[in-house]
Scaffold this motif. Structure first.
Motif, short mmCIF file in Angstrom:
data_model
loop_
_atom_site.label_atom_id
_atom_site.label_comp_id
_atom_site.label_asym_id
_atom_site.label_seq_id
_atom_site.Cartn_x
_atom_site.Cartn_y
_atom_site.Cartn_z
N GLY A 76 0.79 -1.22 0.00
CA GLY A 76 0.00 0.00 0.00
C GLY A 76 0.83 1.27 0.00
O GLY A 76 0.29 2.36 -0.06
N VAL A 77 2.16 1.15 0.04
CA VAL A 77 3.01 2.34 0.09
C VAL A 77 2.84 3.15 -1.19
O VAL A 77 2.64 4.36 -1.16
N TYR A 78 2.91 2.49 -2.34
CA TYR A 78 2.76 3.21 -3.60
C TYR A 78 1.40 3.88 -3.68
O TYR A 78 1.26 4.97 -4.19
N LYS A 79 0.36 3.20 -3.19
CA LYS A 79 -0.98 3.80 -3.21
C LYS A 79 -0.98 5.11 -2.43
O LYS A 79 -1.55 6.09 -2.86
N GLU A 80 -0.33 5.11 -1.27
CA GLU A 80 -0.28 6.33 -0.46
C GLU A 80 0.53 7.41 -1.17
O GLU A 80 0.17 8.58 -1.14
N LEU A 116 3.30 17.66 2.47
CA LEU A 116 2.82 16.28 2.52
C LEU A 116 3.16 15.74 3.90
O LEU A 116 4.29 15.86 4.36
N VAL A 117 2.19 15.13 4.56
CA VAL A 117 2.40 14.63 5.91
C VAL A 117 2.22 13.12 5.93
O VAL A 117 1.24 12.60 5.38
N ALA A 118 3.16 12.44 6.54
CA ALA A 118 3.12 10.99 6.69
C ALA A 118 3.06 10.65 8.17
O ALA A 118 3.55 11.40 9.01
N PRO A 119 2.45 9.51 8.50
CA PRO A 119 2.34 9.16 9.92
C PRO A 119 3.67 8.86 10.60
O PRO A 119 3.83 9.11 11.78
N MET A 120 4.63 8.33 9.84
CA MET A 120 5.93 7.93 10.42
C MET A 120 7.06 8.45 9.53
O MET A 120 6.88 8.69 8.34
N LEU A 121 8.25 8.56 10.12
CA LEU A 121 9.41 9.08 9.40
C LEU A 121 9.76 8.22 8.19
O LEU A 121 10.06 8.75 7.11
N ASP A 122 9.74 6.90 8.32
CA ASP A 122 10.12 6.05 7.19
C ASP A 122 9.19 6.25 6.00
O ASP A 122 9.62 6.25 4.85
N LEU A 123 7.90 6.45 6.25
CA LEU A 123 6.97 6.70 5.16
C LEU A 123 7.18 8.10 4.58
O LEU A 123 7.07 8.29 3.36
N ALA A 124 7.53 9.07 5.42
CA ALA A 124 7.83 10.43 4.92
C ALA A 124 9.05 10.38 3.99
O ALA A 124 9.06 11.02 2.95
N THR A 128 9.97 7.79 2.24
CA THR A 128 9.49 7.14 1.02
C THR A 128 8.74 8.12 0.14
O THR A 128 8.93 8.17 -1.07
N PHE A 129 7.87 8.94 0.76
CA PHE A 129 7.15 9.99 0.01
C PHE A 129 8.15 10.89 -0.70
O PHE A 129 8.02 11.17 -1.88
N GLN A 130 9.14 11.36 0.05
CA GLN A 130 10.11 12.28 -0.52
C GLN A 130 10.79 11.66 -1.74
O GLN A 130 10.86 12.28 -2.80
N TYR A 131 11.25 10.45 -1.60
CA TYR A 131 11.96 9.77 -2.68
C TYR A 131 11.07 9.65 -3.93
O TYR A 131 11.48 10.01 -5.03
N HIS A 132 9.86 9.15 -3.75
CA HIS A 132 8.99 8.90 -4.91
C HIS A 132 8.44 10.20 -5.51
O HIS A 132 8.31 10.30 -6.73
N VAL A 161 11.96 19.05 -3.34
CA VAL A 161 11.23 18.26 -2.36
C VAL A 161 12.14 18.12 -1.14
O VAL A 161 13.22 17.55 -1.24
N THR A 162 11.71 18.66 -0.01
CA THR A 162 12.56 18.73 1.18
C THR A 162 11.89 18.03 2.36
O THR A 162 10.72 18.25 2.63
N LEU A 163 12.66 17.21 3.06
CA LEU A 163 12.18 16.50 4.24
C LEU A 163 12.44 17.34 5.48
O LEU A 163 13.56 17.82 5.69
N LEU A 164 11.40 17.55 6.29
CA LEU A 164 11.57 18.24 7.58
C LEU A 164 12.06 17.22 8.59
O LEU A 164 11.35 16.26 8.89
N PRO A 165 13.27 17.39 9.13
CA PRO A 165 13.81 16.41 10.07
C PRO A 165 13.07 16.42 11.41
O PRO A 165 12.55 17.45 11.83
N GLU A 166 13.05 15.27 12.04
CA GLU A 166 12.52 15.18 13.40
C GLU A 166 13.63 15.60 14.35
O GLU A 166 14.80 15.38 14.08
N CYS A 167 13.26 16.22 15.46
CA CYS A 167 14.28 16.63 16.42
C CYS A 167 14.17 15.83 17.72
O CYS A 167 14.79 16.15 18.71
N GLY A 168 13.38 14.77 17.70
CA GLY A 168 13.24 13.89 18.84
C GLY A 168 12.29 12.77 18.50
O GLY A 168 11.56 12.82 17.52
N ASP A 169 12.32 11.74 19.33
CA ASP A 169 11.42 10.62 19.09
C ASP A 169 10.41 10.44 20.23
O ASP A 169 9.85 9.38 20.41
N GLY A 170 10.21 11.48 20.98
CA GLY A 170 9.26 11.41 22.10
C GLY A 170 9.93 11.10 23.42
O GLY A 170 9.48 11.52 24.47
#
Length: 190
Positions: free
Chosen positions: A25-29, A49-57, A59-63, A77-86
């Motif tokens: 379902g990644v390509y579908k998203e 573009l917003v993705a639920p998780m970093l790995d999917l974000a 993937t979005f960026q790449y595709h 196309v620029t990825l906004l980095p996370e500055c923490g994981d909670g």
């Protein structure tokens, strides 16, 4: 953009990428995300573009980058980095995050991809963030004291030797400053 044109574009993209049918379902998203991205080509302002998780974000960026390239669209196309994981803070991403946020505030076009976590991380008010910007030019006369106060106010770290962005080092009449928007530090001689 009509659904028929969009579907035809997706078919061409799959053929070009030599991609199998979407296994998870990644390509579908990604396909769902591409339509607003392509509309940004003719629209005004940047797209997000917003993705639920970093790995999917990522993937979005790449595709999306590949899709835009196929479409002949030079939009970045620029990825906004996370500055923490909670649980823990990732200070090594703060400078790049500041650079991406500045780009988002000042660019007229572009696609920004972020995870929910990256969007929920605290950021300064956009007006305050832009006011914190500092531009120095060759030959400009700036007293060292007020400049150091300004750097501290902008959350720069005083270091013995500048090694990463958002640091400054003072040795006599030399001041090295490493801006998050630069690839290397700048030296100011007094």
């Amino acid at each position: 953009m009509s659904n028929a044109i969009f579907s035809e574009g997706i078919s061409e993209l799959r053929a070009w990428l030599n991609a199998p049918p979407p296994p998870s379902g990644v390509y579908k998203e990604v396909e769902k995300a591409v339509a607003p991205t392509l509309c940004a080509k003719h629209g005004s302002g940047p797209a997000l573009l917003v993705a639920p998780m970093l790995d999917l974000a990522e993937t979005f960026q790449y595709h999306v980058e590949r899709w835009l390239r196929v479409a002949g669209n030079p939009t970045s196309v620029t990825l906004l980095p996370e500055c923490g994981d909670g649980r823990r803070r990732l200070p090594e991403n703060e400078a790049l995050r500041a650079k991406v946020l500045r780009e988002a505030l000042t660019s007229e076009r572009g696609v920004f991809v972020a995870s929910v976590s990256a969007l929920l991380a605290p950021t300064p008010d956009p007006t305050r963030f832009q006011e914190a910007s500092l531009t120095l030019r060759v030959g400009q006369d700036v007293p060292m004291g007020p400049l150091l106060e300004r750097l501290v106010g902008m959350d720069y770290d005083d270091a013995y030797q500048v090694e990463t962005s958002c640091e400054y080092a003072r040795r006599g009449g030399l001041l090295d400053v490493f801006s998050p928007s630069a690839e290397s530090p700048a030296r100011i001689e007094y």
